[in-house]
Design a protein around this motif. Sequence first.
Motif, short mmCIF file in Angstrom:
data_model
loop_
_atom_site.label_atom_id
_atom_site.label_comp_id
_atom_site.label_asym_id
_atom_site.label_seq_id
_atom_site.Cartn_x
_atom_site.Cartn_y
_atom_site.Cartn_z
N GLU A 260 -3.27 5.08 -9.89
CA GLU A 260 -2.83 3.97 -9.05
C GLU A 260 -1.26 4.27 -8.70
O GLU A 260 -0.52 3.43 -8.29
CB GLU A 260 -2.88 2.77 -9.91
CG GLU A 260 -4.11 2.28 -10.40
CD GLU A 260 -4.39 1.16 -11.41
OE1 GLU A 260 -4.69 0.01 -11.12
OE2 GLU A 260 -3.67 1.25 -12.35
N TRP A 261 -0.82 5.72 -8.70
CA TRP A 261 0.43 5.91 -8.50
C TRP A 261 0.81 5.84 -6.86
O TRP A 261 -0.23 6.13 -6.02
CB TRP A 261 0.66 7.53 -8.89
CG TRP A 261 0.64 7.66 -10.48
CD1 TRP A 261 -0.27 8.28 -11.16
CD2 TRP A 261 1.63 7.19 -11.45
NE1 TRP A 261 0.06 8.19 -12.33
CE2 TRP A 261 1.15 7.86 -12.86
CE3 TRP A 261 2.80 6.49 -11.35
CZ2 TRP A 261 1.65 7.42 -13.86
CZ3 TRP A 261 3.56 6.19 -12.35
CH2 TRP A 261 3.13 6.68 -13.81
N GLU A 262 1.77 5.33 -6.63
CA GLU A 262 2.01 5.21 -5.32
C GLU A 262 3.35 6.20 -4.94
O GLU A 262 4.67 5.81 -5.65
CB GLU A 262 2.43 3.80 -4.62
CG GLU A 262 2.65 3.49 -3.38
CD GLU A 262 2.84 2.11 -3.12
OE1 GLU A 262 3.20 1.85 -1.78
OE2 GLU A 262 2.66 1.37 -4.00
N VAL A 263 3.56 6.76 -3.87
CA VAL A 263 4.48 7.79 -3.68
C VAL A 263 5.71 6.85 -3.34
O VAL A 263 5.68 6.09 -2.48
CB VAL A 263 4.20 8.62 -2.64
CG1 VAL A 263 5.78 9.52 -2.08
CG2 VAL A 263 3.19 9.69 -2.82
N PHE A 264 6.97 7.05 -3.88
CA PHE A 264 8.01 6.03 -3.65
C PHE A 264 8.77 6.74 -2.56
O PHE A 264 9.22 7.68 -2.06
CB PHE A 264 8.94 6.56 -4.86
CG PHE A 264 10.10 5.74 -4.85
CD1 PHE A 264 10.13 4.34 -5.35
CD2 PHE A 264 11.34 6.39 -4.58
CE1 PHE A 264 11.37 3.44 -5.06
CE2 PHE A 264 12.57 5.39 -4.55
CZ PHE A 264 12.61 4.15 -4.80
N ASP A 265 9.06 5.43 -1.77
CA ASP A 265 9.77 5.46 -0.57
C ASP A 265 11.01 4.79 -0.77
O ASP A 265 10.82 3.54 -0.89
CB ASP A 265 9.04 5.21 0.57
CG ASP A 265 9.66 5.45 1.94
OD1 ASP A 265 10.91 5.42 1.99
OD2 ASP A 265 8.70 5.57 2.98
#
Length: 288
Positions: A260-265
């Motif tokens: 469930e990781w989401e690339v940080f923007d």
Amino acid sequence: MRSTTALPARRWDGSPVRPRYLPRALRVATDSPSRLPCAAQSARCRDCGNRIDWYTRTNQHPIGLHPHEMTAAAVPARCRWHVSSGIAHPAHDGTPWCRVPHTTLCPALPATAPLIPQLAELRRHLALRTRRLLDAGAFTPHPTEPAPDPLTTPCQPARPVVQLLYCRYLAPRPLGDIQCVAQTRLRHRCTHPVLTPDTPTGTWTLMSAAPTHGQLTLPASEMAVYDLGQLPYTEQLRWRTQRCPLHAAASQAADLALAEWEVFDPLLHHSYMHPRLPTVIRHRGRSN
């Protein structure tokens, strides 16, 4: 000589003989780029309640596709997807059928472009199904997350920013609540957390929040990041694959859910940037 006598249809006590069918266990090929079995990808859209199938793209990011195939000739080229070896590809593979992303058909999301009659009719059908689920009480839309208020929110962030493998990711929930995605022997999802007291832990630190790639600068110059960069590579990989120490050692275990990781923007996730460390004690009625 082998006997050709057929087995009796009943036992000696007269009870019928029923054949026993054992379910075949799913296995993950060693050369497969995805460790998620095909039978474990079905889910429900949290916005409309309709069924979707999750697949991994070539860039390792998940995508939700409509569970049924559609005629490729009736779908615009920009909406055509196909699945090969468990991986979703944004193109047409030459067959008469293709898959469509659920975001294109979701009735709870605004349409980004005019839809052809076939897709518009399918979108109306999904909207009618959502209304039936709501009337029956079988579905509750996921509430929209409000922007956190730095004056009222606790020090512990609900979705912390984590740095591992030289990248920054936005966690789906607090660090102690991140659950392992591996499949147990009973074919259930593992209930163990990724963060355990008997494994090395990261450190909270303030890092620069300045975006890269020539983006605009943000007001906050520093933000709190849970840094795992000083841990060994195997430990960082365990966090990235979202596995507990037990299933990280068992490489043959399949995944029952997607990481469930989401690339940080920094521009999209600026509301989750905290200028204070969670270890700092904040006093009520006193500004730091």
